[in-house]
Design an enzyme around this catalytic site. Sequence first.
Site, PDB file in Angstrom:
ATOM      1  CB  SER A 119     -49.038 -23.382  19.150  1.00 49.13           C
ATOM      2  OG  SER A 119     -50.057 -24.466  18.240  1.00 49.13           O
ATOM      3  CG  HIS A 140     -53.240 -22.536  22.450  1.00 46.66           C
ATOM      4  ND1 HIS A 140     -52.225 -22.801  23.120  1.00 46.66           N
ATOM      5  CD2 HIS A 140     -53.285 -23.351  21.331  1.00 46.66           C
ATOM      6  CE1 HIS A 140     -51.543 -23.573  22.800  1.00 46.66           C
ATOM      7  NE2 HIS A 140     -52.037 -23.890  21.294  1.00 46.66           N
ATOM      8  CD  GLU A 152     -51.701 -21.274  26.634  1.00 48.87           C
ATOM      9  OE1 GLU A 152     -50.643 -21.300  27.358  1.00 48.87           O
ATOM     10  OE2 GLU A 152     -51.534 -21.275  25.591  1.00 48.87           O
ATOM     11  CG  ASN A 190     -47.557 -24.356  22.783  1.00 50.08           C
ATOM     12  OD1 ASN A 190     -47.323 -25.892  23.475  1.00 50.08           O
ATOM     13  ND2 ASN A 190     -48.011 -24.544  21.796  1.00 50.08           N
TER      14      ASN A 190
END
Length: 509
Positions: A119, A140, A152, A190
């Site tokens: 992450s 991700h 991602e 994130n």
Amino acid sequence: MEIREVAVVGLGTMGAGIAEVFARAGIGVVALEADPEALRHGLGILDASLSRAVSRGRLAASEQADIRARVRPAAAFSEAAAVDLAVEAVPERMEIKRQVFAELDRVCGPDAILATNTSSLSVTSVAACTRHPGRVVGMHFFNPAPVMRLVEVVSTVLSDESVPAAVAELARRLGKVPVSVGDRAGFVANALLLPYLNHAVQLFEAGYASAADIDKAATEGIGLPMGPLGLLDLIGLDTSLSILEVLHAEFGQPRYCPAPLLRRLVAAGWTGRKASRGIYTYADGRVVGGDADVAGATGGVVPDTVTLIGRGDEQEADFASALASAGLSVTRNPAHPSDLVVVVAAEGQPVLPAALAAGRARQAVGVHFPGGVRDGCLAELIRTSLTTDVTMAAAHALAGKLGVSVVQAPDRPGFLVGALLYPHLADAVLMAQQGYASAPDIDTAMTLGCGYPRGPFQLIDAIGAAEVLTGLRAMYIAYGNPGFAPPPLLAEHAAAGIDFAAAGRAAAS
Ligand code: CAA
């Protein structure tokens, strides 16, 4: 290259979800988990998710069996020797990731792609410890992986050009939407989500608002699918803390500095839903208990007459009509001995000066409607430092009579919805301003990765850049927190009176 078989390393919440996504797309999965208990638990997550899909009529029982048959549990890395892609989803600790990649590097064929679902950790650092760093990328996924559509795809300076392209293509085959990003802590989603969640914990910890009100402000006031505190419990407080630590190390800004309460809850082992206890307590996956009553939230008497104080704007007029429709008397005379004084608040303007000017600050409460006054709307009830419990109780009773959902907020800039939202929007603008991701990519990431009905730039366009700027400026002046500093790009849009969607179209024409 064709991806026929993959390995998923680590069968926690994310690994199990990722294995499900591949198997559903017809791809064979080697589910690598050395710990037998963790393997059993991970397969349990997978089975529960598939059974739920069957019980909801989204999946045929025969398909469930086929999907399940594609997942081959394994305990040794050697079982992954023939895979075309390995996705690592082990805990967020660099030394563990490095060990996993050293093993994958050793056993997998030279053409296999090695991906990390990290992450926030540096994909470049992971790649650099392998013999073929060109084949290492980030892939991700978002929690719950079977539901959230964003992937991602993180490339590093070491990545071979074809590898991120192949992973993006694979993501499309999985029914996901890939967004290509460079290797920066937190990537897009994130890096934006975590400081917002952290801020929500800070507000809760400071007693600014109750947990339930913070979450309600996000869902009903902003339209997000979950409130930040409930979402933290879903992601895991431990995972969230790790991501914040990485973000803080990379960017150093106070918004990334983990809230002390977050650290304490993790230290206590209260890591969220998976531990049945985090910010909230869970039984059978549902929240039990709840907040202690907020002072003045219950037991009030509906006022007969309300003194309305405002600026003659649309919210005031709409609120006055709502009061009249509910059969209440409205006066605008501050000298009238009414039961309650309501100040219709405006962004960036404190309630207290108007309450003091009315001469009845103890009986005065502010009200603000973040989405305007309409059926079933959310109202922020604003308590000044002089408002009494009896006044608050009357205000809550009034809201109940009007059928309006409420959250309670102190008389501080942004009240509650704005306090959560404006810095979050500013972070998104700053990211675009820094050239890390475009406004449309950021919107895609937040809508498909976090289920936002509208991305941050679409939200700014809907609210108005000038309004967001006003709220943010007021927060920055009040707190001096650099995380609330309005980014120049936002100020430019406010000054030019041009929304982000229009700016994108104008630039393209
Ligand atoms: N596994 C599999 N499927 C699930 C699921 C799970 N854990 N949870 C929900 N679903 C499915 C349900 O089966 C349902 O599908 P059907 O309609 O086909 O039956 C669908 O999702 C909707 O579920 P519900 O009706 O039960 O619940 P909901 O409408 O409230 O949606 C939610 C649940 C999808 C989780 C929604 O609340 C949401 O989008 N929340 C935001 C989640 C989010 O922000 N995720 C990103 C976190 S950040 C991250 O993951 C990155 C990181 O690195 C930390």
